[in-house]
Design a protein around this motif. Structure first.
Motif, PDB file in Angstrom:
ATOM      1  N   UNK A 176       0.781  -1.254  -0.060  1.00 31.73           N
ATOM      2  CA  UNK A 176       0.077   0.147  -0.181  1.00 31.73           C
ATOM      3  C   UNK A 176       0.820   1.231   0.040  1.00 31.73           C
ATOM      4  N   UNK A 177       1.944   1.059   0.518  1.00 33.26           N
ATOM      5  CA  UNK A 177       2.851   2.464   0.379  1.00 33.26           C
ATOM      6  C   UNK A 177       3.535   2.591  -0.901  1.00 33.26           C
ATOM      7  N   UNK A 221       8.972  -9.730  -2.559  1.00 36.10           N
ATOM      8  CA  UNK A 221      10.111  -8.925  -3.224  1.00 36.10           C
ATOM      9  C   UNK A 221      10.233  -9.197  -4.579  1.00 36.10           C
ATOM     10  N   UNK A 222      10.190 -10.802  -4.974  1.00 37.30           N
ATOM     11  CA  UNK A 222      10.251 -11.430  -6.259  1.00 37.30           C
ATOM     12  C   UNK A 222       8.978 -11.069  -7.052  1.00 37.30           C
ATOM     13  N   UNK A 223       7.874 -10.643  -6.586  1.00 35.70           N
ATOM     14  CA  UNK A 223       6.873 -10.052  -7.455  1.00 35.70           C
ATOM     15  C   UNK A 223       7.090  -8.591  -7.979  1.00 35.70           C
ATOM     16  N   UNK A 224       8.183  -7.864  -7.085  1.00 40.45           N
ATOM     17  CA  UNK A 224       8.332  -6.470  -7.722  1.00 40.45           C
ATOM     18  C   UNK A 224       9.558  -6.790  -8.661  1.00 40.45           C
ATOM     19  N   UNK A 225      10.693  -7.475  -8.387  1.00 40.82           N
ATOM     20  CA  UNK A 225      11.737  -7.698  -9.390  1.00 40.82           C
ATOM     21  C   UNK A 225      12.537  -8.817  -9.037  1.00 40.82           C
ATOM     22  N   UNK A 253      21.044  -3.375   1.256  1.00 34.50           N
ATOM     23  CA  UNK A 253      20.268  -1.928   1.058  1.00 34.50           C
ATOM     24  C   UNK A 253      21.186  -1.097  -0.213  1.00 34.50           C
ATOM     25  N   UNK A 254      22.640  -1.344  -0.024  1.00 35.63           N
ATOM     26  CA  UNK A 254      23.403  -0.523  -1.154  1.00 35.63           C
ATOM     27  C   UNK A 254      23.068  -1.195  -2.526  1.00 35.63           C
ATOM     28  N   UNK A 255      22.981  -2.520  -2.420  1.00 31.97           N
ATOM     29  CA  UNK A 255      22.701  -3.075  -3.638  1.00 31.97           C
ATOM     30  C   UNK A 255      21.388  -2.521  -4.340  1.00 31.97           C
ATOM     31  N   UNK A 256      20.199  -2.671  -3.427  1.00 33.15           N
ATOM     32  CA  UNK A 256      18.933  -2.088  -3.605  1.00 33.15           C
ATOM     33  C   UNK A 256      19.180  -0.529  -4.321  1.00 33.15           C
ATOM     34  N   UNK A 257      19.543   0.183  -3.361  1.00 27.27           N
ATOM     35  CA  UNK A 257      19.886   1.666  -3.887  1.00 27.27           C
ATOM     36  C   UNK A 257      20.516   1.610  -5.352  1.00 27.27           C
ATOM     37  N   UNK A 258      21.700   1.180  -5.281  1.00 20.81           N
ATOM     38  CA  UNK A 258      22.618   1.254  -6.677  1.00 20.81           C
ATOM     39  C   UNK A 258      21.693   0.516  -7.887  1.00 20.81           C
ATOM     40  N   UNK A 259      21.538  -0.729  -7.531  1.00 23.57           N
ATOM     41  CA  UNK A 259      20.627  -1.360  -8.896  1.00 23.57           C
ATOM     42  C   UNK A 259      19.197  -0.876  -9.057  1.00 23.57           C
ATOM     43  N   UNK A 260      18.380  -0.515  -7.936  1.00 27.63           N
ATOM     44  CA  UNK A 260      17.065   0.058  -8.157  1.00 27.63           C
ATOM     45  C   UNK A 260      17.200   1.316  -8.872  1.00 27.63           C
ATOM     46  N   UNK A 310      11.660  -1.282   2.133  1.00 31.41           N
ATOM     47  CA  UNK A 310      10.808  -1.853   3.273  1.00 31.41           C
ATOM     48  C   UNK A 310      10.930  -3.318   3.360  1.00 31.41           C
ATOM     49  N   UNK A 311      10.814  -4.158   2.162  1.00 29.89           N
ATOM     50  CA  UNK A 311      10.880  -5.427   2.225  1.00 29.89           C
ATOM     51  C   UNK A 311      12.280  -5.962   2.747  1.00 29.89           C
ATOM     52  N   UNK A 312      13.363  -5.298   2.317  1.00 29.58           N
ATOM     53  CA  UNK A 312      14.842  -5.449   2.793  1.00 29.58           C
ATOM     54  C   UNK A 312      14.999  -5.198   4.224  1.00 29.58           C
TER      55      UNK A 312
END
Length: 601
Positions: A38-39, A153-157, A256-263, A282-284
């Motif tokens: 929802x967020x 998380x898999x549903x998103x990417x 988190x660094x991976x998520x921010x960089x690759x995201x 949030x999931x991380x």
């Protein structure tokens, strides 16, 4: 009981509470993965300015708030249902352990010192409480979090999810290496704690001797050695927990660094939206929390497994089969007022050499008829206390030597046998309570059990004042400011040796029994007080049997018969008058003690 059966047994003790906890934990974890969705929707609607987008934004925010409130309520319930069973299990285990310790024979307590048992009851049972409480909670938190969160998380990417798994796998391998070392150290630490507790108990018991002999520095040095071993072991655990256990936390930061960089890269490629990246972060966090708790649950699991081993050493110790038996009321009643027969009793302590010199009692035979008063005279080392411990079945005997009526006492449980016999020892144990409560300790239960098969009319209802007078302790108690409500201190430290012995006599006289054994309990009182106490005891226990064991002839001169014990053998028997004529040992002992009495007066 095996370890697996042990774990299952106490899990089933609170099965309904655990089932409710599992449901609540699942609901909490499901709401945790739903809220970021929802967020995500709300964040993606921020860039739109239509009326519909604003309504959708408001609806999503409302859903976040509502689900958060529900999650808080359900989380509280999950903790109640999962943590309370740990407390219940701890309380139940303490009762089970104490019940077993109370039934185990003296041979067990010779192997386990009191300090070690106290450490097990305090430290090990705390480990089991955490195992059945916080351990259960975190286990299912981790299981549900690690199963639900990756799916969302898999549903998103899927690609970003796989990249996030890499640091987790590497960190888990390093964590497992530290975990294996940690388990051995936790086991060693609990043993060190038991050793320290045992040593402290020994030194505290002999604190007066340590002070008198000025052994304080030596004792301090010995305690420091044991404490140093415990400290070194604890520091090794701290080092592993500092360098190995946080590795999963480091992996979370790298994730988190991976998520921010690759995201960010996927955002530029328009493969992800800002809302999806926000939800993924949030999931991380949701994935990191159980990973961070994994170190804690590993520690709790280790402590629980090791603590269960220690507790099982007690619970799995064999109770003599006869102690599991209980006589019915009719059989108990039929044995009331029986005579005690000792036939060819010999005793050698376990683990001693098979040598004639190691035999403490040698072919002892005598009887105590109902209502008869019998004395045993002997010097130090003659076997008096061993004989007493055989008669009250404190020591394990072979069958066919000691009988109550026609019943072999080795075929009776110790619980049943001690409803007939009451032993007053020369080293009475007093609790840190009032004089009155020390006298009445256990009296109500003994009184009720006895009066189910009442045979003796001599004993009245519980009367503390009366037994204080009979034991010649009443005047001493009256001089205390609080009377019989005076606190005696730990182990009766506020009382003199003679007062302790007289209080133990009062305790034994308070409730009825068929046979009272007095094991050298008048050694700390003068001869006149000794005679007065014995006369009071005789008046109180009319119709009951009495065995007085002493090295003083004056304590035995009014007995119906006296046995003279020397080096584990009965060398003479008869009345006081007969032994003065026929036994040289008895006569010389009597004359020597008469001279001592005259000199002291």
């Amino acid at each position: 009981m095996t370890k697996s059966k042990f774990i299952i047994h106490y899990l089933l003790l609170n099965k309904y509470s655990y089932l409710c906890a599992i449901v609540c934990i699942f609901v909490v974890n499901y709401l945790q993965v739903e809220i970021p969705r929802f967020i995500q929707l709300a964040v993606d609607l921020l860039n739109e300015s239509t009326t519909e987008s604003k309504a959708g934004l408001l609806e999503n925010v409302q859903w976040v708030i509502a689900l958060s409130v529900i999650m808080i309520v359900v989380r509280i319930l999950s903790r109640m249902y999962s943590l309370n069973p740990g407390r219940i299990t701890e309380a139940t285990l303490k009762n089970d352990v104490f019940h077993r310790l109370n039934r185990l024979p003296s041979t067990f307590h010779e192997r386990y010192a009191s300090g070690k048992l106290i450490s097990i009851i305090n430290n090990d049972l705390t480990g089991i409480r955490l195992f059945y409480g916080i351990g259960f909670l975190q286990l299912f938190n981790i299981l549900f979090a690690l199963s639900l969160t990756p799916i969302w998380m898999w549903r998103i990417s899927p690609e970003l999810t796989l990249y996030c798994v890499i640091p987790i796998v590497v960190a888990s391998i390093i964590f497992w290496l530290g975990y294996r070392k940690l388990r051995a150290l936790h086991s060693e630490r609990l043993i060190r704690l038991q050793n320290l507790s045992e040593q402290l108990m020994n030194y505290l018991s002999g604190i007066d001797l340590i002070k008198n002999q000025q052994m304080g520095d030596w004792v301090t040095s010995e305690v420091n050695k044991v404490n140093r071993h415990l400290f070194d072991c604890t520091m090794k655990i701290a080092k592993i927990q500092t360098f190995f256990m946080p590795i999963l936390d480091y992996a979370n930061h790298f994730m988190k660094v991976l998520i921010l960089g690759l995201g960010g890269y996927y955002l530029l490629q328009a493969e992800l939206t800002i809302g999806e990246i926000t939800a993924f972060l949030s999931y991380s966090v949701l994935l990191a929390l159980p990973l961070m708790h994994l170190g804690r649950i590993a520690t709790v699991y280790q402590m629980g497994m090791i603590s269960i081993d220690s507790v099982q050493n007690i619970l799995n110790s064999e109770v003599p089969s006869t102690d599991l038996l209980r006589m019915d009321d009719d059989e108990k009643s039929s044995l009331r007022g029986s005579a005690l027969f000792v036939k060819n009793l010999s005793y050698r302590y376990p683990n001693t050499e098979d040598d004639h010199n190691d035999v403490i009692l040698k072919d002892i035979s005598f009887s105590i008829e109902a209502g008869e008063k019998v004395g045993v005279l002997g010097s130090i080392g003659s076997g008096k206390s061993t004989l007493v411990n055989c008669l009250n079945h404190h020591l394990s005997l072979e069958s066919g030597h000691v009988f109550w009526g026609k019943k072999d006492i080795t075929h009776m449980s110790r619980h049943d046998w001690r409803s007939y016999v009451r032993t007053i020892t020369q080293d009475p144990f007093l609790f840190s309570d009032t004089i009155s409560e020390n006298i009445k300790f256990g009296a109500k239960q003994q009184y009720d059990e006895h009066h189910k098969q009442q045979q003796h009319p001599a004993t009245n209802d519980l009367d503390v004042e009366q037994v204080l007078e009979l034991s010649q302790l009443k005047e001493d108690v009256q001089r205390f400011g609080a009377g019989d409500q005076t606190l005696v201190g730990e182990k009766g430290i506020m009382l003199s040796g003679g007062q302790k012995q007289r209080l133990s006599i009062a305790r034994a006289l308070l409730t009825p029994s068929d046979l009272i054994i007095m094991d050298n309990v008048l050694s700390a009182v003068d001869y006149e007080t000794e005679r007065t106490i014995l006369k009071g005891v005789f008046n109180r226990i009319q119709g009951q049997s009495l065995l007085v064991v002493s090295h003083r002839v004056s304590a035995l001169e009014y007995m119906d018969k006296i046995l003279v014990l020397e080096k584990g053998e009965i060398i003479a028997r008869g009345t006081h008058t007969e032994l003065l004529k026929n036994s040289r040992y008895y006569r010389e002992t009597w004359e020597l003690q008469q001279h001592e009495s005259e000199a002291n007066s």
